[in-house]
Design an enzyme around this catalytic site. Structure first.
Site, PDB file in Angstrom:
ATOM      1  N   GLU A 301       6.811   2.327  -3.777  1.00 41.68           N
ATOM      2  CA  GLU A 301       6.440   1.646  -5.018  1.00 41.68           C
ATOM      3  C   GLU A 301       4.981   1.911  -5.405  1.00 41.68           C
ATOM      4  O   GLU A 301       4.105   1.974  -4.546  1.00 41.68           O
ATOM      5  CB  GLU A 301       6.637   0.132  -4.850  1.00 41.68           C
ATOM      6  CG  GLU A 301       6.196  -0.698  -6.037  1.00 41.68           C
ATOM      7  CD  GLU A 301       6.115  -2.178  -5.729  1.00 41.68           C
ATOM      8  OE1 GLU A 301       5.924  -2.956  -6.684  1.00 41.68           O
ATOM      9  OE2 GLU A 301       6.225  -2.575  -4.546  1.00 41.68           O
ATOM     10  N   LYS A 365      10.714  -1.920 -13.867  1.00 38.61           N
ATOM     11  CA  LYS A 365      11.039  -3.134 -13.123  1.00 38.61           C
ATOM     12  C   LYS A 365      11.345  -4.283 -14.073  1.00 38.61           C
ATOM     13  O   LYS A 365      10.587  -4.560 -15.003  1.00 38.61           O
ATOM     14  CB  LYS A 365       9.884  -3.493 -12.185  1.00 38.61           C
ATOM     15  CG  LYS A 365      10.173  -4.663 -11.255  1.00 38.61           C
ATOM     16  CD  LYS A 365       8.990  -4.913 -10.329  1.00 38.61           C
ATOM     17  CE  LYS A 365       9.272  -6.039  -9.345  1.00 38.61           C
ATOM     18  NZ  LYS A 365       8.116  -6.302  -8.461  1.00 38.61           N
ATOM     19  N   CYS A 418      10.577  -3.541  -5.156  1.00 40.07           N
ATOM     20  CA  CYS A 418      10.016  -4.652  -4.412  1.00 40.07           C
ATOM     21  C   CYS A 418      11.030  -5.779  -4.264  1.00 40.07           C
ATOM     22  O   CYS A 418      12.140  -5.570  -3.810  1.00 40.07           O
ATOM     23  CB  CYS A 418       8.720  -5.119  -5.077  1.00 40.07           C
ATOM     24  SG  CYS A 418       7.778  -6.327  -4.112  1.00 40.07           S
TER      25      CYS A 418
END
Length: 541
Positions: A301, A365, A418
């Site tokens: 990430e 995201k 995440c």
């Protein structure tokens, strides 16, 4: 009293129960908080779940003793639940404080507020569970189901309200050993939570009065039978479903173990790129071709301290690294389309990059981290001088929806960044079932604490729930390849600087939970509620 009587389980547990039931004030709060804190030993990385046979009965006894207020004990029970939850969440989430030390000059003063503030909020849900249990409470063994029913609902709410935070739900106690975790394929994390509370709280009835329970041993016996049944089901499922692999796909996961401050330091961009390129091409097998023969190279990430799409030299270096036919999948911060420089908002994204440096597809995201990637009431708090940990003015932008991505020479995959992967039943886009899940994360914020292990545990359960293999690339670890039954095929330890080469496991058919979602646990809760109501009517008659 004879020696036999003094050693009997009923008398021993009664001696433990009475001080808890009769406690009040700070002593009662202390019992609750201590039991909650010790309960954290049941989850990763300790996985000492038998400890819950000691700490979950305390919940029952605290509610048994909640009779002192004008609300029929509901407020007293809620306070006990709040204290229990506070102990549990402080002990289980202390590692969040590490993130405030990455830039200690800016955020260090907020550390105690974060370590205490989040548990203060999350404990509301445990208090709600205790209060609901007290409202439905009836003496006898059925109160164990009442507690399981109430806490399962409270935990579900914790996982959904105000963006949700299902981290360390009680059900994770039943995910190690792996055989126990297989039940999540049937009824997911919330079903595991119901069974965990019902099973581990069962010894509380050993302390019951004869008038309330003529067979105080029966709930514990049924709990043991249920635990054995769950393990037997899981063992059978693992035995009949060996890991199979997708032909022609060879993964290389690069775990750079990059210091957290370098990931946000633009002046370190050449050093970071050199580190990534050198580590990615590290030879792990002298007989392999370039990049270990990998068809897909995966970086973690937010890999770069710069905007990758705006750095042609970085894309050129990636193109030079990748052999023909090899694809890079990497995390990166992305500027909005046509945004001027310097940017004020950004996306936390995943790029798929071809061997010639062409960006093939992008995922942004969706589920952002509060206080990490955005602030509630962002504009107001920024005017007060506050900023989220990633220090992006205005906070990160959110993607529009979860979506699968296509990638050359491999099946379609579901990108998750995440902690997006910790939300049961909320990771899969409707009508799109991918062949594998990819979780890019940066747990370097949290050092070598228990946090990264908890994250891995939760990600593994999503693989079982969905019947999909999981590939995980983490900056500092734990990077891993996990099959659709949760078996860890290969992994890199926390804090290691290394590459991991592995084949891609093949998906299996969607298990029950992947098909019906929370309807399965809803059916269990409905049956439990019917039993509770039936028992209350009998007692009232």
């Amino acid at each position: 009293m004879t020696l036999t009587q003094s050693l009997s389980p009923t008398l021993t547990i009664t001696r433990l129960a009475h001080p808890v039931v009769l406690a009040s004030g700070w002593r009662r709060a202390g019992f609750a908080g201590l039991a909650g804190a010790v309960s954290v030993l049941a989850i990763a990385p300790f996985n000492a779940w038998p400890v819950l046979f000691l700490t979950f009965p305390v919940m029952v006894w605290l509610i048994d003793g909640a009779t002192a207020d004008r609300w029929g004990g509901t407020l007293t029970a809620a306070i006990a639940g709040y204290c229990y939850g506070f102990g549990y969440f402080v002990a289980g989430l202390y590692w969040i404080g590490y993130a405030f030390l990455v830039d200690a000059k800016t955020f260090g003063w907020l550390l105690p507020f974060a370590v205490i503030g989040l548990p203060l909020y999350l404990s509301i849900y445990t208090a709600l569970g205790f209060a609901l249990a007290r409202v439905l409470w009836v003496p006898g063994p059925v109160r164990i189901l009442t507690l399981a029913f109430s806490l399962a609902i409270a935990e579900w709410l914790r996982g959904h309200l105000l963006t949700g935070f299902p981290w360390n739900a009680f059900g994770y106690a039943l995910t190690e050993p792996l055989a126990l975790a297989q039940a999540s394929a049937l009824f997911g994390l919330w079903g595991l939570t119901f069974f965990a509370v019902a099973i581990f709280a069962s010894p509380a009835t050993f302390a019951d009065e004869p008038a309330d329970s003529r067979r105080p041993w029966l709930p514990f016996a049924l709990a043991v039978i249920a635990l054995v049944a769950l393990a037997a089901y899981g063992a059978a499922r693992l035995a009949i479903a060996p890991t199979e692999y997708v032909s022609g796909v060879r993964l290389r996961i690069m775990q750079p173990n990059l210091p957290q401050d370098e990931k946000f330091n633009y002046t370190a961009k050449q050093r970071v790129m050199r580190h990534y390129l050198t580590l990615s091409s590290r030879a792990t097998n002298p007989q392999s071709a370039d990049l270990g023969g990998a068809t897909h190279l995966i970086w973690p990430e937010a890999a770069f301290p710069f905007l990758l799409a705006r750095e042609p030299d970085a894309l050129a270096q990636i193109a030079e690294l990748l052999p023909a036919g090899t694809v890079l999948i990497t995390g990166a911060v992305r500027a909005p389309d046509n945004a001027p420089s310097p940017i004020t908002r950004a996306y936390n994204s995943i790029y798929v990059i071809d061997h010639d440096g062409t960006i093939l597809s992008i995922y942004d995201k969706v589920h952002l981290v509060p206080f990490g990637e955005f602030l509630p009431f962002q504009d107001f708090l920024e005017r007060l001088g506050l900023m989220q940990l990633t220090r992006v003015k205005g906070g990160f932008l959110s993607g529009d929806r979860h979506r699968t991505l296509s990638v050359p020479n491999a099946p379609r995959f579901l990108p998750l960044i995440c902690y997006e992967i910790v939300f049961p039943g909320d990771v899969m886009p409707r009508g799109e079932r991918p062949d594998w899940m990819l979780n890019l994360t940066n747990d370097g914020w949290f050092g070598t604490s228990t946090g990264p292990y908890q994250h891995l545990q939760q990600a593994r359960v999503r693989a079982i729930e969905e019947g999909l293999p999981l590939v995980r690339a983490a900056n500092t670890g734990v990077s891993a390849v996990i099959d659709p039954l949760g078996r860890v095929i290969r992994s890199l330890p926390l804090g290691a600087e290394a590459v991991l080469d592995a084949s891609l496991p093949r998906r299996i058919g969607p298990p029950l939970y992947a098909r019906v979602g929370d309807m399965s646990v809803g059916a269990i809760l409905a049956i439990a509620f019917a039993l509770i109501v039936w028992r209350r009517r009998i007692k009232a008659a």
